[in-house]
Design an enzyme around this catalytic site. Structure first.
Site, PDB file in Angstrom:
ATOM      1  N   SER A   1      -6.848   5.243  -5.981  1.00 48.87           N
ATOM      2  CA  SER A   1      -5.655   4.427  -6.119  1.00 48.87           C
ATOM      3  C   SER A   1      -4.386   5.277  -6.129  1.00 48.87           C
ATOM      4  O   SER A   1      -4.406   6.450  -5.798  1.00 48.87           O
ATOM      5  CB  SER A   1      -5.764   3.604  -7.405  1.00 48.87           C
ATOM      6  OG  SER A   1      -6.224   4.432  -8.459  1.00 48.87           O
ATOM      7  N   ARG A   2      -3.301   4.665  -6.583  1.00 50.27           N
ATOM      8  CA  ARG A   2      -1.998   5.318  -6.605  1.00 50.27           C
ATOM      9  C   ARG A   2      -1.198   4.774  -7.784  1.00 50.27           C
ATOM     10  O   ARG A   2      -1.375   3.629  -8.191  1.00 50.27           O
ATOM     11  CB  ARG A   2      -1.288   5.035  -5.284  1.00 50.27           C
ATOM     12  CG  ARG A   2       0.221   5.025  -5.308  1.00 50.27           C
ATOM     13  CD  ARG A   2       0.789   4.656  -3.953  1.00 50.27           C
ATOM     14  NE  ARG A   2       2.211   4.320  -4.041  1.00 50.27           N
ATOM     15  CZ  ARG A   2       2.999   4.118  -3.005  1.00 50.27           C
ATOM     16  NH1 ARG A   2       2.524   4.219  -1.783  1.00 50.27           N
ATOM     17  NH2 ARG A   2       4.274   3.815  -3.170  1.00 50.27           N
TER      18      ARG A   2
END
Length: 211
Positions: free
Chosen positions: A176-177
């Site tokens: 993810s981020r």
């Protein structure tokens, strides 16, 4: 090593083939199959961290690599003027998300979106949850953004909650981020390519009151 409770169902399901093989006396196969639940358990690891207590410091909200640090990119940021730090979390990184500062959660907003690779700039269009924190009168925004594999956000705070610096606020499942938005007057302490540790690495410093 502590394992986050969100990972327990995944670990249990992944362990089923190994258990079946062990019961069937296929010991070698069972050992090989056991690698999968172990890998998943490592993904959900939740190490203890000691966070700096200095209120002027903004901490990384997650482990990973800094993709961008600088003046906000208008199409990506909340309304207003900000500086932005974007962190990419690979499958090997700790995925526990932490509060970048202490304060009171004033807003939590979920937005549906796409599932583009989190390392691409256009991933700001992905499914996300935005957490707004009032830090002694200064607003700091932390944004959880999913990727291709991370298709579920776990947010464990709500408006009205009080968080400490580096406090656990949630996680994202499988790559993810995270974005952090700080005031334009803040001084960024990281650059693209840097590796950061959630709740430990200082990513920005806020202005200090005059003596």
């Amino acid at each position: 090593m502590k394992i986050d409770s969100a990972g327990l169902p995944f670990i249990a399901i992944a362990a089923v083939p190994a258990v079946v093989s062990a019961v069937s006396c296929a010991t070698t196969l069972a050992v090989v199959l056991l690698l999968l639940p172990i890998a998943i358990a490592l993904f959900f690891r939740d190490p203890e961290r000691t966070s700096p207590a200095d209120p002027a410091l903004v901490l990384a909200p997650a482990d990973g690599r800094v993709m961008f640090a600088g003046q906000d990119r208008p199409e990506e940021c909340p309304a207003g003027s900000w500086q932005q730090v974007t962190i990419f979390l690979s499958l090997l990184d700790v995925h526990i998300n932490r509060a970048p500062v202490d304060g009171r959660v004033t807003r939590v907003e979920y937005r549906a979106g796409q599932f583009l690779p989190a390392y691409r700039r256009e991933a700001f269009q992905n499914e996300q949850t935005e957490i707004w924190i009032d830090h002694q009168g200064t607003t700091i925004v932390a944004r959880q953004v999913v990727g291709v594999l991370a298709r579920r956000i776990v947010c464990r705070v709500k408006p009205g909650d009080t968080v400490g610096p580096g406090a656990r606020i949630g996680l994202m499942k499988f790559g993810s981020r995270m974005d952090v938005f700080v005031p334009p007057t803040a001084t960024l302490r990281v650059k693209a390519g840097d590796t950061v540790r959630g709740g430990v690495t200082v990513i920005a410093e806020l202005g200090r009151p005059a003596a």
